[in-house]
Design a protein around this motif. Structure first.
Motif, short mmCIF file in Angstrom:
data_model
loop_
_atom_site.label_atom_id
_atom_site.label_comp_id
_atom_site.label_asym_id
_atom_site.label_seq_id
_atom_site.Cartn_x
_atom_site.Cartn_y
_atom_site.Cartn_z
N LEU A 142 8.61 35.47 68.08
CA LEU A 142 7.92 34.20 67.86
C LEU A 142 6.53 34.31 68.50
O LEU A 142 6.41 34.28 69.72
CB LEU A 142 8.69 33.04 68.48
CG LEU A 142 10.15 32.87 68.03
CD1 LEU A 142 10.81 31.74 68.79
CD2 LEU A 142 10.21 32.62 66.55
N LEU A 143 5.51 34.45 67.69
CA LEU A 143 4.16 34.66 68.21
C LEU A 143 3.44 33.35 68.56
O LEU A 143 2.42 33.39 69.25
CB LEU A 143 3.31 35.43 67.19
CG LEU A 143 3.70 36.88 66.96
CD1 LEU A 143 2.78 37.51 65.91
CD2 LEU A 143 3.64 37.68 68.25
N ASN A 144 3.91 32.21 68.07
CA ASN A 144 3.26 30.91 68.33
C ASN A 144 1.81 30.88 67.86
O ASN A 144 0.96 30.25 68.50
CB ASN A 144 3.36 30.55 69.81
CG ASN A 144 4.77 30.32 70.25
OD1 ASN A 144 5.56 29.68 69.56
ND2 ASN A 144 5.13 30.89 71.39
N LEU A 145 1.51 31.54 66.76
CA LEU A 145 0.13 31.61 66.28
C LEU A 145 -0.42 30.25 65.88
O LEU A 145 -1.57 29.93 66.18
CB LEU A 145 0.03 32.59 65.10
CG LEU A 145 0.35 34.05 65.43
CD1 LEU A 145 0.41 34.87 64.15
CD2 LEU A 145 -0.66 34.62 66.40
N VAL A 146 0.38 29.46 65.18
CA VAL A 146 -0.09 28.14 64.75
C VAL A 146 -0.24 27.23 65.97
O VAL A 146 -1.23 26.50 66.09
CB VAL A 146 0.86 27.54 63.69
CG1 VAL A 146 0.46 26.12 63.34
CG2 VAL A 146 0.85 28.42 62.45
N LEU A 147 0.69 27.29 66.91
CA LEU A 147 0.60 26.51 68.14
C LEU A 147 -0.67 26.88 68.91
O LEU A 147 -1.38 26.00 69.42
CB LEU A 147 1.82 26.77 69.03
CG LEU A 147 1.78 26.18 70.44
CD1 LEU A 147 1.77 24.65 70.38
CD2 LEU A 147 2.95 26.69 71.25
N ASP A 148 -0.98 28.14 68.99
CA ASP A 148 -2.12 28.61 69.79
C ASP A 148 -3.46 28.57 69.06
O ASP A 148 -4.49 28.89 69.64
CB ASP A 148 -1.85 30.03 70.29
CG ASP A 148 -0.68 30.08 71.27
OD1 ASP A 148 -0.28 29.02 71.79
OD2 ASP A 148 -0.16 31.19 71.51
N ARG A 149 -3.44 28.17 67.78
CA ARG A 149 -4.70 28.10 67.03
C ARG A 149 -5.65 27.06 67.63
O ARG A 149 -6.86 27.25 67.66
CB ARG A 149 -4.41 27.76 65.56
CG ARG A 149 -5.66 27.74 64.70
CD ARG A 149 -5.32 27.49 63.26
NE ARG A 149 -6.52 27.55 62.44
CZ ARG A 149 -6.65 26.95 61.28
NH1 ARG A 149 -5.64 26.25 60.79
NH2 ARG A 149 -7.77 27.03 60.60
N PHE A 150 -5.09 25.92 68.08
CA PHE A 150 -5.89 24.87 68.69
C PHE A 150 -5.27 24.52 70.05
O PHE A 150 -4.53 23.54 70.15
CB PHE A 150 -5.93 23.61 67.82
CG PHE A 150 -6.53 23.83 66.46
CD1 PHE A 150 -7.89 24.09 66.34
CD2 PHE A 150 -5.75 23.75 65.32
CE1 PHE A 150 -8.45 24.27 65.08
CE2 PHE A 150 -6.31 23.94 64.07
CZ PHE A 150 -7.66 24.21 63.94
N PRO A 151 -5.54 25.30 71.09
CA PRO A 151 -4.96 25.00 72.41
C PRO A 151 -5.38 23.61 72.89
O PRO A 151 -6.47 23.13 72.58
CB PRO A 151 -5.55 26.07 73.33
CG PRO A 151 -6.09 27.12 72.42
CD PRO A 151 -6.41 26.47 71.11
N LYS A 152 -4.50 22.98 73.67
CA LYS A 152 -4.83 21.66 74.21
C LYS A 152 -6.13 21.75 74.99
O LYS A 152 -6.39 22.70 75.70
CB LYS A 152 -3.69 21.17 75.12
CG LYS A 152 -2.49 20.78 74.32
CD LYS A 152 -1.43 20.15 75.16
CE LYS A 152 -0.31 19.81 74.21
NZ LYS A 152 0.80 19.22 74.76
N GLY A 153 -6.95 20.74 74.82
CA GLY A 153 -8.23 20.72 75.48
C GLY A 153 -9.35 21.23 74.60
O GLY A 153 -10.52 20.96 74.83
N LEU A 154 -9.00 22.00 73.55
CA LEU A 154 -10.01 22.53 72.63
C LEU A 154 -9.94 21.85 71.27
O LEU A 154 -10.87 21.96 70.49
CB LEU A 154 -9.85 24.04 72.45
CG LEU A 154 -10.12 24.91 73.66
CD1 LEU A 154 -9.91 26.38 73.31
CD2 LEU A 154 -11.52 24.70 74.20
N ALA A 155 -8.81 21.25 70.97
CA ALA A 155 -8.63 20.65 69.63
C ALA A 155 -9.44 19.39 69.47
O ALA A 155 -9.77 18.70 70.37
CB ALA A 155 -7.14 20.36 69.38
#
Length: 155
Positions: A142-155
């Motif tokens: 599970l790479l979490n690519l979609v989760l990590d596309r917009f990290p909290k604080g940057l979205a």
């Protein structure tokens, strides 16, 4: 010279799994949530609507499945009510253990800048989805690519 409609985005990738496994990964939300959205209201079925949710972004949308050809093709319509687009998956088995997946998002609308932005975002997004599907299906990672596309604080 004929002008071609370039109002679409496309992402493609080889996944080293049988076409039936790859196809199921995109219609069954219990599998899809491992690499794309976090919840789906049910399996994709032709001529039905489904709700997809990305809980990490507090976002949901309704997906209407127009075409579902087992192990070959999926066509959905999604987006804001006045700006829907079509997304088409083509699953091409190369042999019994390899599937080439092509995803095209078409029907993008707006001025040139808006279309360029949509093409860029859609291409990036579907490339991450394919990479995540490949990692999960081939290696159970599970790479979490979609989760990590917009990290909290940057979205």
């Amino acid at each position: 010279m004929k002008a071609e409609n370039n109002h679409f985005a496309k992402a493609e990738m080889l996944i080293r799994k049988p076409v039936s496994e790859v196809f199921q990964a995109f219609i069954n939300p219990e599998i899809t949530r491992k690499f794309w959205f976090t919840k789906g209201s049910g399996k994709l079925e032709q001529d039905t609507t489904t709700e997809w949710t990305w809980e990490m972004y507090g976002f949901s949308l309704t997906v209407t499945t127009h075409v579902l050809q087992e192990n070959h093709k999926i066509v959905i319509e999604w987006g804001n009510p006045d700006e829907t687009t079509l997304v088409e998956w083509i699953f091409s088995p190369l042999n019994e253990n390899e599937t080439f997946v092509s995803i095209t998002n078409s029907g993008l609308k707006g001025d040139a800048d808006k279309i360029i932005d949509q093409v860029r975002n859609s291409t990036e997004g579907f490339t991450l989805v394919l990479a995540g599907a490949k990692a999960y299906l081939e290696h159970n990672i599970l790479l979490n690519l979609v989760l990590d596309r917009f990290p909290k604080g940057l979205a």
